[in-house]
Scaffold this motif. Structure first.
Motif: not given
Length: 99
Positions: A39-65
């Motif tokens: 995004r032009r404001d310097g952030s990154v935007e994402a959408v994740f869809a799938g099994p609850v645990e896999a999506v949760k793990a992906m969002v948690d991974a995004c907290r580290r990058g």
């Protein structure tokens, strides 16, 4: 298992450090659907869809990058299914242009 859709915005030093490619690689490896973009404001935007645990793990991974990033904040909220329509036709996971 019930599927989940999460819409996340990541702030910090997350552009110019391979963050989008890292997200795409991890999401594809976990068989998730969705997209990622800068995004032009310097952030990154994402959408994740799938099994609850896999999506949760992906969002948690995004907290580290990836190791080159510095994540200051992650906004995480339920996403409507129509957000998936932004993907490129025929792709399960897309890297979209900056908005």
């Amino acid at each position: 298992m019930t599927d989940a859709i999460r819409h996340v915005t990541i702030r910090g030093r997350v552009q110019g450090v391979g963050y989008r490619a890292w997200v795409e690689h991890r999401a594809v490896a976990h068989d998730l659907e969705g997209w990622v973009r800068n995004r032009r404001d310097g952030s990154v935007e994402a959408v994740f869809a799938g099994p609850v645990e896999a999506v949760k793990a992906m969002v948690d991974a995004c907290r580290r990058g990836p190791s080159s990033a510095r994540v200051d904040a992650v906004q995480d909220e339920a996403g409507p299914s129509d957000l998936l329509n932004l993907r490129d036709p025929g792709e399960r996971f897309s890297v979209l242009p900056t908005i």
